[in-house]
Design a protein around this motif. Structure first.
Motif, PDB file in Angstrom:
ATOM      1  N   ARG A  29       0.723  -1.725  -0.163  1.00  0.00           N
ATOM      2  CA  ARG A  29       0.250   0.301   0.147  1.00  0.00           C
ATOM      3  C   ARG A  29       0.690   1.412  -0.454  1.00  0.00           C
ATOM      4  N   TRP A  32       2.623   1.942  -3.219  1.00  0.00           N
ATOM      5  CA  TRP A  32       1.441   2.739  -4.473  1.00  0.00           C
ATOM      6  C   TRP A  32       1.347   3.820  -3.590  1.00  0.00           C
ATOM      7  N   ARG A  35       3.644   6.360  -6.111  1.00  0.00           N
ATOM      8  CA  ARG A  35       3.134   6.193  -8.076  1.00  0.00           C
ATOM      9  C   ARG A  35       3.755   6.765  -7.770  1.00  0.00           C
ATOM     10  N   LEU A 130       7.775  -2.255  -8.585  1.00  0.00           N
ATOM     11  CA  LEU A 130       6.714  -1.201  -9.278  1.00  0.00           C
ATOM     12  C   LEU A 130       7.454   0.218 -10.307  1.00  0.00           C
ATOM     13  N   TRP A 134       7.451  -0.235 -13.891  1.00  0.00           N
ATOM     14  CA  TRP A 134       6.882   0.221 -15.113  1.00  0.00           C
ATOM     15  C   TRP A 134       7.636   0.224 -15.918  1.00  0.00           C
ATOM     16  N   SER A 193       4.138  -8.646 -11.474  1.00  0.00           N
ATOM     17  CA  SER A 193       4.462  -7.718 -10.636  1.00  0.00           C
ATOM     18  C   SER A 193       4.768  -9.065  -9.252  1.00  0.00           C
TER      19      SER A 193
END
Length: 303
Positions: A29, A32, A35, A130, A134, A193
């Protein structure tokens, strides 16, 4: 009066919650929530790779286009395929494979490559996963330009029902079914992921994992229907390749590629691919979250 000992026993350390599910989910969490940070770092990775280059990231597109063109022309002649339908097949398969390859290979090295940041910054370790995923999404979008060009060239051949040679399945052609590629790719990103998270944690403890994966992934490429189709298995065995087709179905990479490739090329949708990928997603994330729960705090010591 007899003296009594006043030495106090040391207090027991508070119970650590480093191996709790709440800390594992909190790590994801918080990552994220940051981000903007990992999105900026992922874009900077692309820019840094092509710094001082005249055309910059377009080299990604050029490299993919030349590879897809060479492989498509070669294998269309070897397998006797129609170039108008086979070249798009190879191109899309190779673009998707390149994304999967990046998530797997770079995923094993995701924490090792960020050793300096992990030891200096108190940030969730999921940020580095991430960031890497990405970056692979950005590379995929660059490579998707090749698909658009190929689609424009061979649109007339793909816009109506057609067969791939050596296949008995009639494909309906391009239509609204192309929109299924969006949730399919999203599912691919979700799987990339957990692969990076799980393999990344294991690789920090066992440094033999990255070279083993890099060597094994080359074999997987040739076993996956990318530059060949499952219909070719039947041709080379004079129509008796049913068990060989079943072996191809056991390759999970085939299902990952097919859920994205089928809608992009207007192929007949086979929903068992979605079922397989969905099951692998659940199992994979269960393993990745277990590894994150148990070994998240040790990553900074292992790298």
């Amino acid at each position: 009066m007899q003296a009594t000992s006043t030495i106090e026993q040391p207090a027991a350390p508070p119970a650590s919650d480093s191996r709790s599910w709440s800390r594992a989910f909190r790590d994801i969490r918080e990552a994220w929530g940051q981000r903007e940070l990992w999105a900026h770092l992922g874009w900077q990775d692309i820019k840094q790779r092509y710094r001082r280059s005249v055309i910059g990231p377009l080299w990604i597109t050029i490299g993919m286009g030349s590879t897809a063109l060479a492989l498509g022309l070669l294998y269309s002649q070897l397998f006797g395929q129609d170039i108008a339908t086979f070249l798009p097949y190879v191109t899309v398969g190779f673009i998707i494979w390149n994304f999967i390859l990046g998530c797997v290979v770079e995923g094993t090295d995701v924490f090792i490559a960020n050793e300096g940041l992990i030891k200096q910054l108190p940030a969730p370790i999921s940020i580095y996963v991430l960031r890497m995923v990405w970056r692979q999404v950005l590379l995929f979008l660059h490579n998707l330009i090749v698909y658009v060009i190929v689609l424009a060239i061979f649109f007339s051949s793909l816009s109506h029902p057609y067969y791939l040679q050596n296949s008995q399945v009639e494909h309906p052609g391009l239509g609204l079914g192309m929109l299924l590629a969006i949730p399919a790719f999203a599912l691919l990103v979700i799987n990339g992921s957990w692969v990076a998270l799980l393999f990344g944690i294991v690789s920090t403890r066992f440094r033999d994992i990255p070279p083993v994966v890099s060597s094994f992934i080359n074999l997987v490429f040739f076993m996956t229907p990318i530059v060949w189709s499952t219909g070719d298995l039947t041709k080379v065995t004079n129509g008796t390749g049913s068990w060989r087709t079943a072996v191809a179905e056991l390759n999970p990479m085939y299902h990952y590629i097919e859920i994205v490739r089928a809608p992009l090329l207007g192929h007949q949708q086979s929903w068992h691919h979605w079922v397989v990928v969905g099951a692998l997603t659940i199992v994979g994330w269960a393993l990745a979250l277990t590894a994150l729960r148990n070994y998240r705090a040790r990553v900074s010591y292992w790298v």
